[in-house]
Design a protein around this motif. Structure first.
Motif, PDB file in Angstrom:
ATOM      1  N   LEU A 270      -8.599  -2.718 -78.013  1.00 32.99           N
ATOM      2  CA  LEU A 270      -9.434  -2.006 -78.702  1.00 32.99           C
ATOM      3  C   LEU A 270      -9.104  -2.087 -80.355  1.00 32.99           C
ATOM      4  O   LEU A 270     -10.180  -2.079 -81.234  1.00 32.99           O
ATOM      5  N   ARG A 300     -13.907   1.444 -71.568  1.00 34.28           N
ATOM      6  CA  ARG A 300     -14.832   1.748 -72.101  1.00 34.28           C
ATOM      7  C   ARG A 300     -14.804   3.414 -72.407  1.00 34.28           C
ATOM      8  O   ARG A 300     -15.243   3.822 -73.521  1.00 34.28           O
ATOM      9  N   ASP A 303     -13.173   3.743 -75.801  1.00 34.38           N
ATOM     10  CA  ASP A 303     -13.610   3.207 -76.876  1.00 34.38           C
ATOM     11  C   ASP A 303     -13.907   4.140 -77.971  1.00 34.38           C
ATOM     12  O   ASP A 303     -15.160   4.762 -77.511  1.00 34.38           O
ATOM     13  N   VAL A 308     -17.411  -1.786 -76.883  1.00 39.93           N
ATOM     14  CA  VAL A 308     -17.337  -2.063 -75.392  1.00 39.93           C
ATOM     15  C   VAL A 308     -18.849  -2.278 -74.837  1.00 39.93           C
ATOM     16  O   VAL A 308     -19.334  -0.917 -74.714  1.00 39.93           O
TER      17      VAL A 308
END
Length: 477
Positions: A270, A300, A303, A308
């Motif tokens: 990330l 996700r 995130d 994402v």
């Protein structure tokens, strides 16, 4: 009926020749009923007398048979091949088509018909209870769904149920406006390529990788960059210095090895995406199936920069013919994904979406998942037990308590010997599928991808017994 009159001589002669040519070329098949004389006369804008004369001539020459009260039927004649042939050896009409021809390699895991035990990955479990429940939901949806209701992103009720499910099971917080219903993971990958990738743009793939993702992105013209994986998933320290446009990953259950991306590497990935201003396509293809613990939270869910693109599928969870999946779109890309979907096929089938939404709402989807996990766990355990009994120390098992497949490595095998094993097994009704096509570079060792979803516990027991016999044969060969 398409008939072209040549304009030479009386109309009944022209019609007779046109019908003869169609019969001999096979365009009108033997046994086909010809149109009634009044109907054909009206369609060709000629008199019925002309049609009657042509039919009578064809009947006299044996081209058609007349059946009292039934009409005229084409006789069983030996049709000649069409005079014109379209060559298939032509230049591809576009760069995309040319690349697609190159990457669509049928040596990559493919359907093998006629095998008694096919250990191919990708076939969901057959659940008769699900079939019955789904039939009821489809019948209800066909009656109560507004058939002219078209929502580009997908039916609102299904997107709402998808959000509720993702929050409970995958830790993903999303609103219905973030969700796009698509016809499968493959469409999601293609939409991401259309929206984000120009020809020549670098795209990162795991090594080894999901073969259909590789094919789709290569056909689109991406410059594919392979990054190695290990027992902790993608090795983020080996990500390229040059910023890629997209990174395709399977973090919850790496395909095909089954590795789970560690928390530190999730954070590293990330941070990399944030620094390099690139996007991540998270393919959560079988995150529902873990057999030793609760499902892991999706990438996700961590995130915070909204970079994402999350993809999940209903088809692998339920049955392949459903052809429904979903994407959670970053806000910055939402309009572009909707435009790409509209220009691809507009919307997904409405009745199936409505049936699935109700199936999820009344708890049928969760009940199916519980039953599927229990059954797949039993099949996985049988596969492992069979490998230990019949393959013994001749293979190394990569045991990951998740998913619908398993990887085994063949000890002491090179590529030609592995090919011989696969061919011998195929001859004896056992479908084995090598790992090598899932690598951009030739792997250092030879392995097999064993899908256990489509075979019952008893079938897997017999398949492993047969696998052991194939290994015995190779030792003696």
């Amino acid at each position: 009926m398409f008939l072209e009159l040549d304009g030479q001589g009386p109309l009944y002669d022209q019609l007779t020749r046109a019908l003869k040519a169609s019969i001999l070329d096979g365009r009108i098949a033997a046994g086909t009923q010809l149109p009634p004389t009044r109907e054909l006369a009206h369609e060709l804008e000629i008199s019925r007398t002309t049609v009657l004369a042509a039919y009578e001539q064809l009947r006299a020459e044996g081209y058609i048979d007349g059946r009292v009260g039934s009409g005229s039927f084409v006789s069983h004649l030996q049709a000649r091949p069409l005079a014109h042939h379209v060559s298939t050896d032509i230049d591809a009409p576009s760069r995309y088509a040319e690349r697609a021809r190159k990457v669509r390699n049928w040596d990559i895991p493919r359907m093998h018909r006629g095998l008694r035990y096919n250990l191919e990955y990708g076939y969901p479990m057959i659940n008769p209870t699900l079939n019955n429940a789904w039939g009821r939901e489809l019948a209800r949806a066909a009656v109560y769904t507004r058939l002219n209701a078209v929502e580009l992103a997908g039916l609102g009720v299904l997107r709402k149920q998808t959000c509720d499910y993702l929050a409970r099971r995958r830790g993903v917080q999303a609103e219905p406006d973030d969700v796009l219903i698509v016809t499968g993971t493959q469409q999601a990958i293609n939409l991401a390529a259309r929206v984000l990738v120009n020809e020549g743009d670098p795209v990162v793939l795991e090594e080894p990788h999901y073969f259909l993702a590789h094919q789709a992105l290569a056909a689109h013209g991406a410059e594919l960059v392979s990054v190695r994986t290990d027992e902790h998933g993608l090795i983020c320290s080996e990500l390229p210095e040059q910023s890629p446009r997209l990174i395709y990953v399977t973090p919850s259950h790496h395909f095909p090895t089954g590795a789970v991306l560690s928390m530190q590497r999730r954070l590293d990935l990330l941070h990399y995406a944030e620094r390099h201003q690139c996007w991540i396509l998270e393919d959560d293809y079988d995150g529902e199936f873990r057999y030793d613990a609760h499902p892991l939270a999706a990438l996700r869910s961590l995130d915070e920069q909204d970079r994402v693109i999350y993809v999940g599928t209903f088809s692998k969870v339920m049955f392949g013919g459903l052809r429904l999946a979903y994407m959670v779109m970053p806000a910055a890309l939402r309009a572009d994904f909707l435009n790409a979907k509209y220009l691809t096929d507009m919307v997904c089938p409405v009745i199936e979406q409505a049936a699935l939404a109700r199936f999820m709402e009344d708890g049928g989807f969760e009940r199916h998942l519980r039953a599927a996990r229990k059954e797949l766990k039993a099949r996985r355990e049988m596969l492992i037990a069979g490998l230990k009994e019949h393959a013994r120390d001749r293979v190394e098992i990569t045991d990951t308590p998740a998913g619908m497949h398993m990887v085994v490595w063949l000890r002491g095998y090179d590529a030609p010997r592995r090919e011989a094993l696969v061919a011998y097994a195929h001859e004896h009704g056992l479908g084995l599928h090598p790992m090598s096509p899932l690598y951009a570079r030739a792997p250092e060792r030879q392995g097999l991808l064993l899908g256990y979803c489509s075979l019952s516990v008893n079938e897997l027991r017999e398949a492993m017994r047969l696998f052991g016999q194939c290994l015995d044969y190779m030792e003696q060969a």
